[in-house]
Scaffold this motif. Structure first.
Motif, short mmCIF file in Angstrom:
data_model
loop_
_atom_site.label_atom_id
_atom_site.label_comp_id
_atom_site.label_asym_id
_atom_site.label_seq_id
_atom_site.Cartn_x
_atom_site.Cartn_y
_atom_site.Cartn_z
N GLU A 61 55.41 13.56 36.32
CA GLU A 61 54.43 14.53 35.65
C GLU A 61 53.30 14.51 37.00
O GLU A 61 53.57 13.78 37.76
N GLN A 62 52.82 15.84 36.77
CA GLN A 62 51.90 16.04 38.15
C GLN A 62 50.85 14.68 38.22
O GLN A 62 50.47 14.31 37.38
N GLY A 63 50.92 14.44 39.48
CA GLY A 63 50.15 13.09 39.76
C GLY A 63 48.69 13.47 40.28
O GLY A 63 48.57 14.45 40.97
N ASP A 64 47.72 12.67 40.50
CA ASP A 64 46.57 12.83 40.85
C ASP A 64 46.30 12.23 42.36
O ASP A 64 45.83 13.01 43.08
N VAL A 65 47.06 11.34 42.68
CA VAL A 65 47.20 10.73 43.83
C VAL A 65 48.76 10.26 44.39
O VAL A 65 49.45 9.70 43.38
N VAL A 66 48.78 10.15 45.41
CA VAL A 66 50.18 9.49 45.95
C VAL A 66 50.42 8.02 45.67
O VAL A 66 49.25 7.32 45.93
N GLU A 67 51.32 7.68 45.05
CA GLU A 67 51.68 6.24 44.74
C GLU A 67 52.94 5.88 44.87
O GLU A 67 53.87 6.77 45.30
N LEU A 68 53.37 4.58 44.69
CA LEU A 68 54.88 4.36 44.74
C LEU A 68 55.59 4.82 43.82
O LEU A 68 55.14 4.94 42.66
N GLY A 69 56.69 5.36 44.03
CA GLY A 69 57.41 6.20 43.39
C GLY A 69 57.30 7.71 43.29
O GLY A 69 57.78 8.57 42.79
N SER A 70 56.03 8.05 43.90
CA SER A 70 55.79 9.44 43.88
C SER A 70 56.77 10.47 44.69
O SER A 70 57.19 10.05 45.67
N PHE A 71 56.90 11.50 43.89
CA PHE A 71 57.83 12.63 44.68
C PHE A 71 56.90 13.72 45.44
O PHE A 71 56.11 14.32 44.54
N VAL A 72 56.84 13.74 46.52
CA VAL A 72 55.68 14.29 47.36
C VAL A 72 56.05 15.48 48.10
O VAL A 72 57.05 15.31 48.71
N THR A 73 55.34 16.52 47.92
CA THR A 73 55.94 17.59 48.96
C THR A 73 54.67 17.93 49.81
O THR A 73 53.50 17.90 49.83
N LEU A 74 55.29 17.83 51.24
CA LEU A 74 54.08 18.08 52.36
C LEU A 74 54.51 19.25 53.29
O LEU A 74 55.47 19.87 53.23
N GLN A 75 53.48 19.92 53.74
CA GLN A 75 53.62 20.88 54.73
C GLN A 75 53.12 20.37 56.05
O GLN A 75 51.97 19.79 56.02
N GLU A 76 53.97 20.49 56.92
CA GLU A 76 53.66 20.07 58.52
C GLU A 76 52.72 21.00 58.75
O GLU A 76 52.91 22.11 58.61
N GLN A 77 51.65 20.64 59.62
CA GLN A 77 50.37 21.50 59.83
C GLN A 77 50.62 22.29 61.05
O GLN A 77 49.76 23.37 61.50
N GLU A 78 51.70 21.96 61.93
CA GLU A 78 51.80 22.73 63.23
C GLU A 78 52.73 24.01 62.86
O GLU A 78 52.26 25.34 63.32
N PHE A 79 53.89 23.93 62.46
CA PHE A 79 54.89 24.90 62.27
C PHE A 79 54.93 25.48 60.64
O PHE A 79 55.60 26.35 60.45
N MET A 80 54.19 24.48 59.91
CA MET A 80 54.01 24.81 58.32
C MET A 80 55.20 25.05 57.78
O MET A 80 55.39 25.59 56.40
N ASP A 81 56.07 23.97 57.95
CA ASP A 81 57.43 23.66 57.27
C ASP A 81 57.11 22.69 56.02
O ASP A 81 56.17 22.11 56.36
N CYS A 82 57.70 23.10 54.89
CA CYS A 82 57.58 22.13 53.83
C CYS A 82 58.66 21.39 53.58
O CYS A 82 60.09 21.71 53.59
N PHE A 83 58.62 20.21 53.13
CA PHE A 83 59.54 19.41 52.67
C PHE A 83 58.93 18.26 51.65
O PHE A 83 58.13 18.16 51.55
N SER A 84 60.13 17.60 50.94
CA SER A 84 59.81 16.71 49.88
C SER A 84 60.41 15.44 50.12
O SER A 84 61.25 15.37 50.70
N MET A 85 59.70 14.25 49.64
CA MET A 85 60.17 13.05 49.56
C MET A 85 59.69 12.24 48.68
O MET A 85 58.82 12.36 48.31
#
Length: 141
Positions: A61-85
């Protein structure tokens, strides 16, 4: 089992570790004596982790903060690529499956941070890299 010793693993991570024990157990008979000792130590290490392991829920479910087990989508700030982990226990980290150890520089920078936070991680052999947290999906409690 005390709560301080609880190790949170995904279902896949538990299956992967059990499979590793099975494979090592099969190989141990044909291995050289020095290798057998290392294999037995690894089996004991994995068994100890599995003894303290609790399976993370699959439902997210939507999370408030990143924690162990979180599935996180990030955007790299130089080239603006998105990826998840997924942030996982070090025993089940696997970059090929986007499972990042909670002890890695990127995960350590993310833990406890909310959506839209910009994090900076020091990477080996590189300078710092910056990401914006775009989305957090946490295991349902």
């Amino acid at each position: 089992m005390s709560m301080s010793n609880v190790i949170m693993l995904t279902k896949e991570g538990i299956q992967m570790l059990k499979k590793e024990i099975d494979e090592l157990t099969l190989e141990i008979n044909t291995a050289e004596s020095g290798s057998r000792l290392l294999m037995r130590q690894r089996i004991q290490e994995i068994a100890a982790v599995l003894d303290d392991a609790v399976t993370m829920p699959d439902i997210r479910e939507q999370g408030d903060v990143v924690e162990l087990g979180s599935f996180v989508t990030l955007q790299e700030q130089e080239f603006m690529d998105c990826f998840s982990m997924t942030i996982v226990h070090p025993f089940e980290a696997n970059h090929l499956h986007s499972r990042v150890s909670a002890l890695s520089p990127v995960a350590r920078a993310m833990l406890g941070k909310p959506v839209n936070a910009v994090i900076h991680a020091e990477l080996p052999e590189e300078d710092s890299i910056s990401y914006r947290i775009v989305d957090i999906q946490n295991c349902r409690r």
